[in-house]
Design an enzyme around this catalytic site. Structure first.
Site, mmCIF file in Angstrom:
data_model
loop_
_atom_site.group_PDB
_atom_site.id
_atom_site.type_symbol
_atom_site.label_atom_id
_atom_site.label_comp_id
_atom_site.label_asym_id
_atom_site.label_seq_id
_atom_site.Cartn_x
_atom_site.Cartn_y
_atom_site.Cartn_z
ATOM 1 N N CYS A 130 -24.955 7.523 -12.970
ATOM 2 C CA CYS A 130 -24.687 8.187 -11.697
ATOM 3 C C CYS A 130 -23.377 8.960 -11.706
ATOM 4 O O CYS A 130 -23.299 10.088 -11.196
ATOM 5 C CB CYS A 130 -24.697 7.171 -10.557
ATOM 6 S SG CYS A 130 -23.726 5.679 -10.886
ATOM 7 N N HIS A 243 -20.191 8.118 -4.635
ATOM 8 C CA HIS A 243 -19.172 8.099 -5.678
ATOM 9 C C HIS A 243 -18.273 9.322 -5.545
ATOM 10 O O HIS A 243 -18.748 10.436 -5.270
ATOM 11 C CB HIS A 243 -19.821 8.134 -7.063
ATOM 12 C CG HIS A 243 -20.502 6.863 -7.468
ATOM 13 N ND1 HIS A 243 -20.502 5.721 -6.703
ATOM 14 C CD2 HIS A 243 -21.214 6.565 -8.601
ATOM 15 C CE1 HIS A 243 -21.190 4.768 -7.342
ATOM 16 N NE2 HIS A 243 -21.628 5.265 -8.476
#
Length: 340
Positions: A130, A243
């Site tokens: 990710c 994130h």
């Protein structure tokens, strides 16, 4: 004519997002099945305006199915992905198992869509980590213009990257901080995550880096350019979803921040939010549920020749996992399968 699609790991965070995104993007589905472990057999899962009941991954026959999106972790993938691939079903795998296999393409569609063509070697395509996925989406258009030679990145990774257990631990610890006697000791993470940051994701390697940091290096080289030097520090932060990354980039030739901003504004998958004023940047809370990789804080780095700093934020359950997998399926259909 559409595709027969399998979603394996449909009861997890990423599996549910895969189903949501397939429906949102109106992926051409003729038939779809949700698979899970036996303990979750019969669990009801939403797919658009339909409700699916999960079937048993262990006994499922992949024969006649076109595409399988896997979100079951490396151990289960090792068992079931080869089974699906051997049955003629193309596997798009979200685990780390096949990412570094030279016969398996590692794909971020905005960056290296053509790599999908290599799926025929094993009938498997890997989804990247990710943190890597959002970074290379932002780096690619800049690399095309000025050629990147070095990247220094510090990540601020949400607890959803550690799965439901990570989300639950942050929630329970946060509540426990306000109720004497109900403190929650670390279990999923190595230290308290509530009101804290932990500079440790995945296992430590012999050189002192963590495997998460190694992944960012290896995957960036495989996806974008093997000549790019990358160094990373990966940190878990008390954020539920999204994130963030502070990225320092050194180029082979000059690229000023104004031109970089213009390039990024036109780049596929990128949304620039950069007003150089209080609140004129993106944060994880604002990116949840969105497809874009957001870029803010674009500025020159005067300490090196040809340097830039950027701030990159994305929903890790979407672009970092489920969305990227569905985008790979879309590219696969257009370039290779061509049924829909």
């Amino acid at each position: 004519m559409g595709y027969k699609v399998v979603v394996a790991g449909a009861t997890g965070n990423v599996g549910r997002e895969m189903l949501n995104i397939l429906a949102e993007r109106e992926f051409p589905v003729d038939e779809i099945v949700a698979l899970a472990s036996r303990k979750s057999l019969g669990t009801e899962i939403s797919f658009g305006d339909k409700t699916l009941k999960t079937k048993d991954l262990d006994t499922f026959d992949f024969t006649g199915w076109d595409i399988a999106l896997f979100a079951v972790g490396s151990d289960a993938t090792k068992i079931y992905a080869p089974r699906a691939a051997a049955a003629g079903c193309v596997v798009i795998d979200n685990s780390s198992l096949y990412r570094y296999d030279p016969q398996v393409p590692l794909v971020v569609p905005e960056v290296n869509a053509e790599a999908v063509d290599g799926y025929t070697a094993k009938n498997i395509i890997a989804n990247p980590n990710c943190s890597t996925a959002q970074m290379v989406v932002a780096l690619k258009p800049l690399h095309d213009r000025a050629r990147i030679k070095r990247v220094v990145v510090a990540t601020y990774q949400s607890v959803s990257g550690a799965g439901k257990e990570g989300i639950d631990e942050l929630w329970d610890q946060t509540k426990g901080m306000y109720v004497p006697g109900q403190e929650v000791a670390p279990k999923k993470f190595t230290k308290q995550i509530a009101f804290n940051v932990i500079p440790h994701i995945d296992v430590f390697l012999d050189d002192g880096s963590t495997k998460e940091e190694w992944k960012m290096v290896a995957e960036t080289k495989k996806i974008l350019d093997k000549a790019i030097k990358v160094t990373a520090t990966c940190v878990r932060v008390p954020v539920f979803v999204g994130h963030s990354e502070a990225i320092n980039i050194e180029f082979d030739e000059p690229l000023d921040w104004q031109e970089a901003t213009d390039i990024l504004r036109e780049a596929p998958g990128v949304l620039v939010i950069d007003k150089r004023e209080a609140g004129g940047y993106i944060t994880p809370v604002e990116c949840v549920g969105d497809y874009a990789t957001y870029v803010s804080r674009i500025r020159q780095d005067p300490t090196v020749d040809n340097g830039l700093n950027i701030w990159v934020v994305s929903d890790n359950l979407r672009k970092g996992a489920a969305l990227n997998a569905v985008q790979i399926a879309e590219v696969l259909g257009k370039r290779c399968l061509k049924k829909g």
